[in-house]
Design a protein around this motif. Structure first.
Motif, PDB file in Angstrom:
ATOM      1  N   TYR A 224      -1.120  -0.306   9.931  1.00  0.00           N
ATOM      2  CA  TYR A 224      -1.126  -1.613   9.074  1.00  0.00           C
ATOM      3  C   TYR A 224      -0.917  -3.028  10.000  1.00  0.00           C
ATOM      4  O   TYR A 224       0.200  -3.080  10.625  1.00  0.00           O
TER       5      TYR A 224
ATOM      6  N   THR B  32      -5.143   0.383   6.133  1.00  0.00           N
ATOM      7  CA  THR B  32      -5.211   0.352   5.198  1.00  0.00           C
ATOM      8  C   THR B  32      -5.896  -0.799   4.921  1.00  0.00           C
ATOM      9  O   THR B  32      -5.072  -2.414   4.976  1.00  0.00           O
TER      10      THR B  32
ATOM     11  N   GLY C 228      -8.442   4.678  -5.513  1.00  0.00           N
ATOM     12  CA  GLY C 228      -7.707   3.233  -5.297  1.00  0.00           C
ATOM     13  C   GLY C 228      -6.853   3.932  -6.498  1.00  0.00           C
ATOM     14  O   GLY C 228      -6.188   2.582  -7.285  1.00  0.00           O
TER      15      GLY C 228
ATOM     16  N   THR D 133      -5.072  -2.188  -4.093  1.00  0.00           N
ATOM     17  CA  THR D 133      -4.798  -1.538  -2.873  1.00  0.00           C
ATOM     18  C   THR D 133      -6.189  -1.143  -2.841  1.00  0.00           C
ATOM     19  O   THR D 133      -6.560  -0.025  -3.373  1.00  0.00           O
ATOM     20  N   CYS D 134      -6.743  -2.011  -1.640  1.00  0.00           N
ATOM     21  CA  CYS D 134      -8.246  -0.682  -1.157  1.00  0.00           C
ATOM     22  C   CYS D 134      -7.881  -0.104  -0.198  1.00  0.00           C
ATOM     23  O   CYS D 134      -7.293  -0.925   0.256  1.00  0.00           O
ATOM     24  N   SER D 135      -8.004   0.829  -0.672  1.00  0.00           N
ATOM     25  CA  SER D 135      -7.297   1.918   0.288  1.00  0.00           C
ATOM     26  C   SER D 135      -8.959   3.385   0.736  1.00  0.00           C
ATOM     27  O   SER D 135      -9.884   2.795   0.198  1.00  0.00           O
TER      28      SER D 135
ATOM     29  N   PHE E 219       0.843  -0.974   0.336  1.00  0.00           N
ATOM     30  CA  PHE E 219       0.043   0.202   0.021  1.00  0.00           C
ATOM     31  C   PHE E 219       0.833   1.293  -0.244  1.00  0.00           C
ATOM     32  O   PHE E 219       2.382   1.063   0.525  1.00  0.00           O
ATOM     33  N   GLN E 220       0.258   2.262  -0.394  1.00  0.00           N
ATOM     34  CA  GLN E 220       1.029   3.789  -0.463  1.00  0.00           C
ATOM     35  C   GLN E 220      -0.061   5.188   0.690  1.00  0.00           C
ATOM     36  O   GLN E 220      -1.091   4.739   0.491  1.00  0.00           O
ATOM     37  N   GLU E 221       1.136   5.395   0.814  1.00  0.00           N
ATOM     38  CA  GLU E 221      -0.105   6.330   2.022  1.00  0.00           C
ATOM     39  C   GLU E 221       0.816   8.269   2.053  1.00  0.00           C
ATOM     40  O   GLU E 221       1.567   8.528   1.453  1.00  0.00           O
TER      41      GLU E 221
ATOM     42  N   ALA F 258      -4.057  -5.982   0.482  1.00  0.00           N
ATOM     43  CA  ALA F 258      -4.334  -6.244  -0.814  1.00  0.00           C
ATOM     44  C   ALA F 258      -4.595  -7.834  -0.906  1.00  0.00           C
ATOM     45  O   ALA F 258      -4.102  -8.350  -0.542  1.00  0.00           O
TER      46      ALA F 258
END
Length: 359
Positions: A60, A107, A347, A341-343, A44-46, A110
């Motif tokens: 996470y 988050t 997305g 990834t669901c965020s 994931f990314q933020e 995945a």
């Protein structure tokens, strides 16, 4: 990075089910977090965490035992400076959700569930059998696409607003879901749908019927929360972060045109939008002295041209490039995709263009 950002890599070991709190703060640049698994796949990314300004704060839950890498970089190319990185394991992790499920505010991990058949059901949501009245401590609702057709297999979270541990359910073939046996605490409802686009599976955040539906609620008497795939519009619970359901285009080198007029961008579709619908060409304008992002673009493939429009109405074409070192072109093709990834955000990754710097 190839896109012009500097980065550091920090590796740590973790066990499946461990909750890890990652915080990055800096007064020198806008931090951006990327977390990789042992094979360097992006988990994931933020960028800007809600309530944390331009800094990052995300919890996470690790999906498997092994080595993980935190990549600290910047939101914009060329930024550098000092920063503080904190990795910790919150004491409440032992009482958190089951393995593979992120803690509240984190988050979603995945995953690769069965691909939903978008639009596979006949008719639209209004023609589907009516939902029964909500029962006490139960949340029900529907999930439909942009044409009102049910989406099966969508992920729906009924997430406690004060404690950890979301209740995750899936929609059936008529796009309906039921989350029952809830306790009397405030919850937030969120949903995602998996879509194949650009040869990849992307996980799209879904919208709701009313802005107040994004607020926390207590399901003592039961509640209904319906979701709809939105191509544009603000994500209500992320308004303070300027997040939208549409794609974002970051325009580099705008400062070179500051004070000379406004920059006008023409978007000409080269194919259907992500939901298969058509869109007519349109124009977006920014002030290069103070803007460099174009928000909430209906996701689809476009050919983009740019022009500098002076205060006197004069127009001067501006050449565009896909990278900082690429030769400028009269027009450039753009599109969006995601890493699956669901965020909490839409997305989708950002698209970039570089303006030729005038001599």
């Amino acid at each position: 990075m190839a896109s012009g950002e500097y980065f550091d890599r920090i590796t740590f070991q973790g066990n499946a089910g461990d909750a890890v709190l990652i915080e990055i703060t800096s007064s020198a640049f806008d931090p951006y977090l990327i977390v990789l698994d042992q094979a360097d796949n992006v988990l994931f990314q933020e960028d800007d965490s809600e309530g944390f300004g331009l800094n990052v704060r995300v919890e996470y839950r690790l999906p498997v035992t092994g080595s993980y890498t935190v990549v600290v970089t910047s939101a914009r190319p060329g930024e550098a400076g000092g920063y503080s990185l904190s990795l910790s394991a919150p004491e409440q992790a032992a009482a958190g959700p089951a393995k593979g499920v992120p803690a509240a505010g984190g988050t979603p991990p995945a995953q690769a569930p069965a691909q939903p058949s978008l639009g596979g059901a006949q008719g639209n949501a209004a023609q589907s059998p009516a939902l029964p009245a909500p029962q006490p401590r139960t949340v029900t609702g529907t999930v439909v696409d942009t044409q009102g057709r049910p989406i099966s297999g969508s992920r729906v979270w009924i997430q406690p607003a004060l404690t950890t541990g979301p209740v995750e359910v899936r929609t059936d073939s008529q796009g309906r879901y039921v989350a029952s046996s809830l306790i009397d605490v405030p919850y937030n409802a969120k949903a995602w749908a998996y879509v194949q686009y650009g040869g990849r599976q992307v996980c799209l955040r879904l919208g709701m019927e009313s802005p107040v539906d994004y607020d926390a609620f207590v399901p003592t008497a039961g509640a209904v929360r319906n979701f709809r795939w939105q191509l544009t519009g603000p994500i209500e619970d992320l308004r303070s972060l300027n997040e939208y359901f549409g794609g974002m285009l970051r325009v580099m080198n705008t400062n070179a045109y500051g004070g000379r007029g406004r920059l006008e961008f023409t978007f000409t579709p080269t194919g259907p939008r992500i939901d298969g619908s058509a869109v007519a060409p349109f124009i977006r304008t920014i002030d290069p002295a103070r803007e460099y992002d174009i928000y909430d673009l209906p996701v689809g493939p476009y050919r983009v041209t740019a022009a500098l429009v002076g205060a006197d109405g004069s127009r001067q074409p501006v050449r565009l490039g896909p990278g900082i070192f690429d030769t400028g072109l009269d027009a450039i093709d753009i599109d969006w995709t995601g890493d699956g990834t669901c965020s909490n955000s839409n997305g989708l990754g950002w698209a970039y263009v570089w303006l030729n710097v005038p001599e």
